[in-house]
Design an enzyme around this catalytic site. Structure first.
Site, PDB file in Angstrom:
ATOM      1  CG  ASP A   1      19.753  34.831  23.683  1.00 26.36           C
ATOM      2  OD1 ASP A   1      18.775  34.487  24.363  1.00 26.36           O
ATOM      3  OD2 ASP A   1      20.202  35.994  23.695  1.00 26.36           O
TER       4      ASP A   1
ATOM      5  CE  LYS B   1      17.051  41.133  23.246  1.00 23.01           C
ATOM      6  NZ  LYS B   1      17.649  39.810  23.152  1.00 23.01           N
TER       7      LYS B   1
HETATM    8  C1  BGC Z   1      14.822  38.585  25.751  1.00 25.12           C
HETATM    9  C2  BGC Z   1      15.259  37.160  25.964  1.00 25.12           C
HETATM   10  C3  BGC Z   1      16.733  36.998  25.628  1.00 25.12           C
HETATM   11  C4  BGC Z   1      17.550  38.025  26.391  1.00 25.12           C
HETATM   12  C5  BGC Z   1      19.033  37.937  26.087  1.00 25.12           C
HETATM   13  C6  BGC Z   1      15.747  39.557  26.481  1.00 25.12           C
HETATM   14  O1  BGC Z   1      15.403  40.878  26.160  1.00 25.12           O
HETATM   15  O2  BGC Z   1      13.510  38.787  26.205  1.00 25.12           O
HETATM   16  O3  BGC Z   1      14.485  36.273  25.189  1.00 25.12           O
HETATM   17  O4  BGC Z   1      17.137  35.690  25.964  1.00 25.12           O
HETATM   18  O5  BGC Z   1      17.096  39.327  26.078  1.00 25.12           O
HETATM   19  O6  BGC Z   1      19.303  38.133  24.743  1.00 25.12           O
END
Ligand code: BGC
Length: 480
Positions: A212, A176
């Site tokens: 989360d 992200k």
């Molecule tokens: C992460 C997860 C997270 C999800 C939603 C992903 O990029 O790898 O750990 O739960 O985003 O936030």
């Protein structure tokens, strides 16, 4: 159907014949449309990948990591006290003060503060990131007059982590848009504590790490005891669910269940989704800061949907099917088409016109209709892919338990799910088709990353006293 108005616009194609614009537009959109059979096929692939992730030896090569969280479904009910919660990995970084009241069986959010994480910190050194987090926490403690108390802290850290214990969590990789150096492969709790010690002006108590998805499942569990799946469709996407311990080969013990953080965003990283990737997905991946990583997430989540739409609109403009063949400076700029525009455009044609104007595009009515069609096509694919993945989990829980029929609830959070006008309807409709023997209800989480984290911490705190923190239990609902 915008195609009706489109059919009035006719365009010469290179062969000299004249083709209706809608057919030419459709040629570019067709690869986004996934039939039910295709979705069933995607679901079958995910089922196999989930098994690989759970396996003791196959695990390290698995694209879908299936990470044990050490959260087990052993209800307790004696949690109480004041907690701090940190929430990193969604739209904002937040610090919270949460109180769990045993007598009233409620979790109260006392206060919270949002801190921005500037881009240079997201891409800088890990030390800078954790110094920034520690500084935000210090500021919050002062504003709440909490400095001097060593409160336990729930850390919602929404990235794939190999959890060794409640308070030991190794970052596998950033996702992200984060890419801080020196954090992958390291224990995130240690890095946080070191940053706090570097300051030396306050301290925290025990730490519990929470994804989360897990916080979301926990915070919904109080309202609906059959909530055993947590799902996020926001900046990123992921889900967790309660798996039978006997199938979790990497953790000792056969009895009971454990919450597994699937990290389904990594599905396809081994090339297994190549046949459904469009040229636009490939471009988004290539230009991202983590090419080849989180393939499934890049087709679904808020961090990427806007960019996919921008690339499609640009392609259609280059082919002179839109905006009289003239892209604006904004349309040519990566990241300029925000994911929230998709929701707004799909919400009404008037919004579409406003946004196209904002992007300085020379549009007419047909252009606005085509832009809406593009948004609808890209967001529908996202909803249907999520549905395929969710149906895989529901079907798995059902067969795990040898049931003819499963009734279950999914705790959900995330801006895409919450804000898009028809995403949730589309997702739910597709789940009904893909998991016909499961009756799946959806419950929007109330601050799973904040209150849910505090709840996990509350339980962890008790367990730390009892057994050194090797086990987390799901608290007895109702709690909030
Ligand atoms: C992460 C997860 C997270 C999800 C939603 C992903 O990029 O790898 O750990 O739960 O985003 O936030």
């Amino acid at each position: 159907n915008p195609c009706f108005s489109l059919s009035s616009r006719v365009q010469p194609d290179p062969s000299g014949s004249e083709t209706c614009v809608c057919l030419q537009v459709e040629k570019h959109l067709e690869p986004f449309r996934l039939s039910l059979e295709k979705l069933q096929d995607v679901s079958a692939r995910l089922r196999k990948d989930m098994l690989r992730g759970l396996g003791k030896h196959a695990h390290h090569r698995a694209a879908v990591k299936m990470l044990p969280t050490f959260v087990r479904a052993t209800p307790d009910g004696t949690e109480k006290g004041d907690f701090l919660a940190l929430d990193l990995g969604g739209t904002n970084f937040r610090v919270l003060h949460v109180r769990v009241l045993e007598e009233e069986q409620r979790v109260l959010k006392m206060d919270s503060q949002i801190c921005a994480i500037p881009q240079e910190i997201m891409l800088g050194t890990g030390e800078k990131l954790f110094d920034h987090i520690a500084a935000c926490l210090a500021e919050f403690l002062d504003s709440q007059k909490l400095r001097g108390q060593t409160l336990p802290l729930g850390f919602t850290f929404s990235f794939p982590c190999e959890q060794k214990e409640i308070d030991k969590s190794i970052l596998i990789r950033w996702t992200k848009g984060f890419n801080c150096s020196g954090v992958e492969g390291e224990d995130v709790v240690r890095l946080l504590k070191e940053a706090i010690h570097r300051r030396g002006d306050y301290d925290i108590g025990s730490v519990a790490m929470v994804n989360d998805t897990v916080g979301t499942m926990m915070s919904c569990g109080y309202r609906d005891q059959s909530c055993e799946i947590g799902m996020i469709i926001g900046t990123g996407t992921n889900a967790c669910y309660m798996e039978e311990m006997k199938n979790v080969k990497r953790v000792e013990g056969e009895d009971g269940r454990m919450c597994i953080n699937t990290e389904w965003g990594g599905f396809g990283d081994d090339g297994s989704l190549k046949d459904i990737l469009t040229e636009f997905d490939e471009e988004v991946d290539k230009t991202s800061i983590n090419p080849g990583v989180h393939t499934f997430e890049k087709m679904i989540s808020g961090m990427y949907l806007g960019e996919i739409v921008r690339l499609v609109l640009l392609k259609l403009t280059e082919e002179k099917l839109l905006f009289k063949g003239c892209p604006s400076e904004a349309l040519l700029t990566p990241g300029s088409f925000e994911t929230k525009f998709i929701s707004e455009i799909e919400d009404g044609l008037e919004n579409a016109k406003k946004i196209l104007t904002k992007l300085a595009l020379d549009w007419d009515l047909v252009d606005a209709c085509v832009a809406r069609l593009v948004c609808d096509t890209v967001s529908s694919r996202s909803a249907r892919l999520c549905a395929a993945a969710l149906a895989t989990i529901a079907n798995r829980i059902r067969t795990n338990r040898g049931l003819d029929h499963l009734k279950t609830t999914v705790g959900v959070d995330g801006t895409v799910y919450r804000k898009h006008p028809n995403f949730s309807d589309e997702l739910q409709a597709a789940v009904r088709l893909l998991a016909p023997k499961c009756d799946v209800s959806f419950l929007i989480s109330e601050d799973g990353s904040g209150k849910g984290a505090a709840m996990v911490t509350a339980v962890a705190h008790i367990c730390l006293d009892i057994n050194g923190g090797s086990m987390l239990t799901v608290p007895n609902p109702p709690y909030l």
